[in-house]
Design a protein around this motif. Structure first.
Motif, short mmCIF file in Angstrom:
data_model
loop_
_atom_site.label_atom_id
_atom_site.label_comp_id
_atom_site.label_asym_id
_atom_site.label_seq_id
_atom_site.Cartn_x
_atom_site.Cartn_y
_atom_site.Cartn_z
N GLY A 1 16.04 25.92 -13.70
CA GLY A 1 17.47 25.95 -13.97
C GLY A 1 17.84 27.03 -14.97
O GLY A 1 18.85 27.72 -14.84
N ARG A 2 17.01 27.19 -15.99
CA ARG A 2 17.27 28.21 -17.02
C ARG A 2 17.18 29.61 -16.41
O ARG A 2 18.02 30.47 -16.65
CB ARG A 2 16.30 28.07 -18.18
N GLU A 3 16.17 29.84 -15.59
CA GLU A 3 16.00 31.15 -14.94
C GLU A 3 17.19 31.45 -14.02
O GLU A 3 17.72 32.56 -14.02
CB GLU A 3 14.70 31.19 -14.15
N LEU A 4 17.60 30.45 -13.26
CA LEU A 4 18.76 30.62 -12.38
C LEU A 4 20.01 30.89 -13.19
O LEU A 4 20.80 31.78 -12.86
CB LEU A 4 18.94 29.38 -11.51
N PHE A 5 20.19 30.16 -14.28
CA PHE A 5 21.37 30.35 -15.13
C PHE A 5 21.42 31.77 -15.67
O PHE A 5 22.46 32.43 -15.63
CB PHE A 5 21.35 29.34 -16.28
N GLU A 6 20.28 32.24 -16.17
CA GLU A 6 20.23 33.60 -16.73
C GLU A 6 20.52 34.65 -15.67
O GLU A 6 21.17 35.65 -15.93
CB GLU A 6 18.88 33.84 -17.40
N GLY A 7 20.07 34.41 -14.45
CA GLY A 7 20.29 35.37 -13.37
C GLY A 7 21.70 35.34 -12.79
O GLY A 7 22.15 36.31 -12.20
N MET A 8 22.40 34.22 -12.99
CA MET A 8 23.72 34.08 -12.38
C MET A 8 24.87 34.27 -13.35
O MET A 8 26.03 34.19 -12.97
CB MET A 8 23.85 32.72 -11.70
N GLN A 9 24.58 34.51 -14.62
CA GLN A 9 25.66 34.71 -15.59
C GLN A 9 26.50 35.91 -15.19
O GLN A 9 25.98 36.95 -14.81
CB GLN A 9 25.08 34.96 -16.98
N ASP A 10 27.80 35.74 -15.28
CA ASP A 10 28.73 36.83 -14.98
C ASP A 10 29.94 36.66 -15.88
O ASP A 10 30.63 35.64 -15.83
CB ASP A 10 29.14 36.78 -13.50
N ASP A 11 30.18 37.65 -16.72
CA ASP A 11 31.29 37.57 -17.67
C ASP A 11 32.65 37.52 -16.98
O ASP A 11 33.64 37.13 -17.59
CB ASP A 11 31.25 38.76 -18.63
N LEU A 12 32.72 37.91 -15.72
CA LEU A 12 33.98 37.88 -14.99
C LEU A 12 34.35 36.49 -14.48
O LEU A 12 35.47 36.27 -14.04
CB LEU A 12 33.93 38.85 -13.81
N ASP A 13 33.40 35.57 -14.52
CA ASP A 13 33.63 34.24 -13.96
C ASP A 13 34.69 33.46 -14.74
O ASP A 13 34.59 33.34 -15.97
CB ASP A 13 32.34 33.41 -13.97
N PRO A 14 35.65 32.90 -14.02
CA PRO A 14 36.57 31.96 -14.68
C PRO A 14 35.85 30.64 -14.92
O PRO A 14 34.73 30.42 -14.44
CB PRO A 14 37.71 31.81 -13.66
N THR A 15 36.46 29.76 -15.65
CA THR A 15 35.83 28.51 -16.06
C THR A 15 35.37 27.67 -14.88
O THR A 15 34.29 27.07 -14.93
CB THR A 15 36.81 27.69 -16.93
N ASP A 16 36.15 27.62 -13.80
CA ASP A 16 35.74 26.79 -12.66
C ASP A 16 34.45 27.30 -12.04
O ASP A 16 33.59 26.52 -11.65
CB ASP A 16 36.85 26.68 -11.62
N VAL A 17 34.27 28.60 -11.96
CA VAL A 17 33.04 29.16 -11.40
C VAL A 17 31.89 28.96 -12.38
O VAL A 17 30.76 28.66 -11.96
CB VAL A 17 33.21 30.65 -11.02
N ARG A 18 32.16 29.08 -13.66
CA ARG A 18 31.11 28.82 -14.65
C ARG A 18 30.58 27.40 -14.54
O ARG A 18 29.38 27.16 -14.61
CB ARG A 18 31.64 29.05 -16.06
N SER A 19 31.50 26.46 -14.34
CA SER A 19 31.05 25.07 -14.21
C SER A 19 30.25 24.86 -12.92
O SER A 19 29.30 24.08 -12.89
CB SER A 19 32.22 24.10 -14.29
#
Length: 119
Positions: A17-35
């Motif tokens: 999960g941590r590896e996936l999280f680090e790979g999927m971070q995107d500063d452009l994401d709004p809150t709904d996509v972040r969740s």
């Protein structure tokens, strides 16, 4: 501390999960996509745990039982494989939803229509 970091601090992802999280971070994401990304990482960890359970203990995934008829046996599939299959479906759906929502606002900086597509 930005919102994404504060949401992440509440999580205790396992390695997958941590590896996936680090790979999927995107500063452009709004809150709904972040969740959705956070939920996707939770599901990834769940899949990893279910996979470990299904590959470690034969009794967890299924059993061969004798039937009432001599010489015949029944394969009884356990709940772990069903749960694994259902969780895989949820994982794919979440991944597709994140990609779909990101496609609405993230075009990698390319503007193929010359900025006129909204007209």
């Amino acid at each position: 501390m930005d919102d994404l970091e504060s949401m992440f601090e509440l999580e205790t992802f396992e390695a997958g999960g941590r590896e996936l999280f680090e790979g999927m971070q995107d500063d452009l994401d709004p809150t709904d996509v972040r969740s959705l990304v956070i939920e996707l990482c939770r599901v990834k960890d769940r899949l990893d745990r279910l996979h470990r359970m299904s590959s470690r203990d034969d009794r967890e995934w299924g059993r061969v039982l004798p039937s009432d008829m001599e010489g015949e046996f029944t394969l009884q599939i356990g709940g772990v494989l069903r749960e694994l299959r259902q969780t895989e479906v949820v994982y794919k759906q979440l991944m597709a939803e994140v990609a779909r929502r990101r496609s609405e606002y993230d075009d990698d900086g390319s503007d193929e229509s010359g900025g006129l597509d909204g007209l």
